[in-house]
Every structure is written in C-alpha cells, then in structure tokens.
Design a protein around this motif. Structure first.
Motif, short mmCIF file in Angstrom:
data_model
loop_
_atom_site.label_atom_id
_atom_site.label_comp_id
_atom_site.label_asym_id
_atom_site.label_seq_id
_atom_site.Cartn_x
_atom_site.Cartn_y
_atom_site.Cartn_z
N ASP A 173 0.82 -1.21 0.00
CA ASP A 173 0.00 0.00 0.00
C ASP A 173 0.86 1.26 0.00
OD1 ASP A 173 -2.20 -1.61 -0.04
OD2 ASP A 173 -2.78 -1.25 2.05
N LEU A 174 1.95 1.25 0.74
CA LEU A 174 2.83 2.41 0.76
C LEU A 174 3.47 2.62 -0.62
CD1 LEU A 174 4.05 4.70 2.40
CD2 LEU A 174 5.83 3.11 3.18
N ALA A 175 3.87 1.52 -1.25
CA ALA A 175 4.45 1.62 -2.59
C ALA A 175 3.43 2.16 -3.59
CB ALA A 175 4.97 0.26 -3.05
N ARG A 176 2.18 1.78 -3.45
CA ARG A 176 1.14 2.28 -4.35
C ARG A 176 0.94 3.78 -4.16
NH1 ARG A 176 -4.12 -1.17 -3.50
NH2 ARG A 176 -4.90 0.28 -5.09
N LEU A 177 1.01 4.25 -2.93
CA LEU A 177 0.90 5.69 -2.68
C LEU A 177 2.05 6.44 -3.33
CD1 LEU A 177 -0.22 5.64 1.06
CD2 LEU A 177 -1.61 6.36 -0.88
N VAL A 178 3.25 5.88 -3.24
CA VAL A 178 4.41 6.50 -3.89
C VAL A 178 4.19 6.56 -5.40
CG1 VAL A 178 6.87 6.26 -4.40
CG2 VAL A 178 6.02 5.83 -2.07
N ASP A 179 3.73 5.46 -5.97
CA ASP A 179 3.53 5.40 -7.43
C ASP A 179 2.45 6.39 -7.88
OD1 ASP A 179 5.45 3.46 -7.72
OD2 ASP A 179 4.03 1.79 -7.74
N LEU A 180 1.35 6.49 -7.12
CA LEU A 180 0.30 7.44 -7.47
C LEU A 180 0.82 8.87 -7.45
CD1 LEU A 180 -2.77 6.01 -5.49
CD2 LEU A 180 -2.61 6.26 -7.96
N SER A 181 1.60 9.19 -6.44
CA SER A 181 2.14 10.54 -6.30
C SER A 181 3.10 10.86 -7.44
CB SER A 181 2.84 10.69 -4.95
OG SER A 181 1.96 10.43 -3.88
N ARG A 182 3.97 9.94 -7.74
CA ARG A 182 4.92 10.16 -8.83
C ARG A 182 4.22 10.21 -10.18
NH1 ARG A 182 10.19 6.54 -7.12
NH2 ARG A 182 11.32 8.24 -6.09
N GLY A 183 3.17 9.40 -10.31
CA GLY A 183 2.41 9.43 -11.56
C GLY A 183 1.77 10.78 -11.81
N ALA A 184 1.54 11.53 -10.74
CA ALA A 184 0.98 12.89 -10.86
C ALA A 184 2.08 13.94 -10.97
CB ALA A 184 0.08 13.19 -9.66
N GLY A 185 3.34 13.49 -11.05
CA GLY A 185 4.44 14.42 -11.23
C GLY A 185 5.06 14.96 -9.97
N ALA A 186 4.75 14.38 -8.81
CA ALA A 186 5.26 14.89 -7.55
C ALA A 186 6.49 14.12 -7.08
CB ALA A 186 4.18 14.81 -6.47
N LYS A 187 7.37 14.83 -6.38
CA LYS A 187 8.44 14.18 -5.63
C LYS A 187 7.84 13.65 -4.34
CE LYS A 187 11.99 17.33 -7.41
NZ LYS A 187 13.01 18.36 -7.03
N VAL A 188 8.47 12.62 -3.78
CA VAL A 188 7.87 11.96 -2.61
C VAL A 188 8.91 11.76 -1.53
CG1 VAL A 188 6.59 9.94 -1.80
CG2 VAL A 188 6.31 10.72 -4.17
N ALA A 189 8.48 11.92 -0.28
CA ALA A 189 9.29 11.53 0.88
C ALA A 189 8.39 10.79 1.85
CB ALA A 189 9.90 12.76 1.56
N VAL A 190 8.97 9.83 2.55
CA VAL A 190 8.25 9.07 3.56
C VAL A 190 8.76 9.48 4.93
CG1 VAL A 190 7.80 6.77 4.51
CG2 VAL A 190 7.85 7.11 2.02
N LEU A 191 7.84 9.89 5.79
CA LEU A 191 8.17 10.26 7.16
C LEU A 191 7.73 9.12 8.06
CD1 LEU A 191 6.95 13.99 7.13
CD2 LEU A 191 9.17 13.04 6.43
N GLY A 192 8.69 8.38 8.57
CA GLY A 192 8.38 7.16 9.30
C GLY A 192 8.03 7.39 10.75
N PHE A 193 7.54 6.33 11.36
CA PHE A 193 7.17 6.35 12.77
C PHE A 193 7.71 5.09 13.43
CE2 PHE A 193 3.82 4.98 15.93
CZ PHE A 193 4.23 5.84 16.94
N ALA A 194 8.50 5.27 14.47
CA ALA A 194 9.01 4.14 15.23
C ALA A 194 8.06 3.87 16.39
CB ALA A 194 10.41 4.43 15.74
N ILE A 195 7.39 2.74 16.34
CA ILE A 195 6.41 2.40 17.37
C ILE A 195 7.11 2.20 18.71
CG2 ILE A 195 4.69 0.69 18.10
CD1 ILE A 195 4.17 0.14 15.15
N PRO A 196 6.69 2.93 19.76
CA PRO A 196 7.31 2.76 21.09
C PRO A 196 7.09 1.35 21.62
CG PRO A 196 5.99 4.76 20.98
CD PRO A 196 5.66 3.97 19.76
N PRO A 197 8.02 0.86 22.45
CA PRO A 197 7.90 -0.51 22.98
C PRO A 197 6.56 -0.80 23.64
CG PRO A 197 10.07 0.39 23.47
CD PRO A 197 9.28 1.51 22.86
N ALA A 198 6.00 0.18 24.34
CA ALA A 198 4.73 -0.05 25.04
C ALA A 198 3.58 -0.34 24.09
CB ALA A 198 4.39 1.15 25.91
#
Length: 215
Positions: free
Chosen positions: A121-146
């Motif tokens: 799903d994340l790859a599809r979002l990247v492809d959709l964005s690029r298909g519209a001519g946009a540059k893309v960055a992914v801002l990740g989230f590290a799930i806390p241990p709890a």
C-alpha cells in the motif's frame, strides 16, 4: 521621420516593460504546493492547528523563501494506508502538488497489518504521487515498545526501508526520534507529541524536507 521613430521606440519599450511585468507576475503567482498525507502525528492532535509541526514548517518556509510553497495538510487522526489510497487520487487532482509527504503506516502496524500489506500500500501511494508528477518523501514512525504488538515496530521499520529502497524515495526513519522516549514531551496517551515537542518534530523532519521544499 525622427518623431515617428521616437514614437515607435517608445511603444516598443513600453511593450517590453509590459511583457517583463507580465512575466514577473506569472512567476510570482506560481506557488509550489506540498501535500502532506498523514495521521494524528501530523494533524496537531489535541492542540490548536497553529501549534502543530506542520504549521511551524509553514512559518519556517515563509521565513526562508520569498515565494514559499503552499502547504496542504490532509492529515487526520486514525488514517490508514487504505484510507490514503482512497483519498489520494482526488487530492492529487485538486491540488497538483509538487511534493507529497507520506506520514502513514503506524496505525496499520498497530492494528495488526502484515508487512507485505504495508509495503504494497505504501508503494502504491508513492507510485500514485509520482504518476501525478510529484516528488515523494516518507516520514516514518518508530512504534514505542509499550505499543509494540507482535513485533509491529520491526515490521513497520522494515516496510519503510524496503519501500524507500525499492522506490528510491527520501526516508525519515522516525519522525519522533528523541521524543517518544521522553514522557515530558508526550501527551497523556504516551504516544502523541505534546505542544512543547512540536518544534522538535520539525527539527527531526527538516533535514529530509529542506532539499525537497527549498530550491
């Protein structure tokens, strides 16, 4: 004859000036657009919108550029990758962004999504964005241990890395690095950054975003 030449020259200079002004007006009116598609981490969760890191980013861009990009923040609490896949086509068509920032995946992993599903799903979002001519960055989230359920933290981290490598996109592994392990910077749910932490969120994101947003 000389009067006629002078008149022609004056008209030519006037027309050139008008052309230059029109050109400058076009340049001034052309505003790059940044679309942020995220979840509660980017939607100023339980605080005024003006206090969130996205609003702080907007103010920083205005301070750094005479023609700062316009920011469209399409983030909301609880958003999943599947939600974004439904919404993104219309967002791209409406706003025509030059840059798309994807801050998603945490909800999916916490809710039990599997690694291949998140990567797909994340790859599809990247492809959709690029298909519209946009540059893309992914801002990740590290799930806390709890909040790590059945290895969801490792699963999500690996999914981000795999998509960034496969699609060759900029990746910030953890938007909340140095924040998630500091109770004084978190809301009472133990996961969302509080208002005092928003400037730190921006500082985490800035090295990834600056090359994309400032020319």
């Amino acid at each position: 004859m000389r009067l006629a030449y002078t008149a022609i020259l004056s008209f030519s200079l006037f027309a050139t000036s008008l052309s230059a002004l029109a050109g400058n007006s076009t340049i001034d009116a052309t505003t790059d657009t940044v679309l942020i598609v995220g979840d509660s981490l980017s939607s100023a969760h339980r605080m005024p919108e003006t206090a969130g890191w996205v609003a702080l980013l907007d103010r920083r861009l205005v301070a750094h550029s005479a023609h700062a990009p316009a920011i469209v923040n399409a983030s909301r609490g609880g958003k999943t990758l599947a939600d974004a896949l439904t919404e993104l086509p219309s967002l791209l068509a409406e706003h025509r962004p030059d840059v798309v920032l994807l801050e998603l995946g945490g909800n999916d992993a916490i809710l039990g999504a599997k690694g291949p599903e998140i990567r797909r799903d994340l790859a599809r979002l990247v492809d959709l964005s690029r298909g519209a001519g946009a540059k893309v960055a992914v801002l990740g989230f590290a799930i806390p241990p709890a909040f790590d359920k059945d290895g969801s933290a490792d699963l999500l981290r690996d999914a981000y890395a795999a998509v960034a490598d496969e699609k060759d996109v900029a990746l910030l592994p953890s938007l909340l690095a140095g924040i998630s392990d500091q109770p004084s910077l978190l809301q009472d749910d133990g996961i969302h950054p509080n208002a005092d932490a928003q400037s730190r969120v921006l500082e985490n994101a800035w090295p990834t975003l600056k090359p994309l947003l400032l020319k």
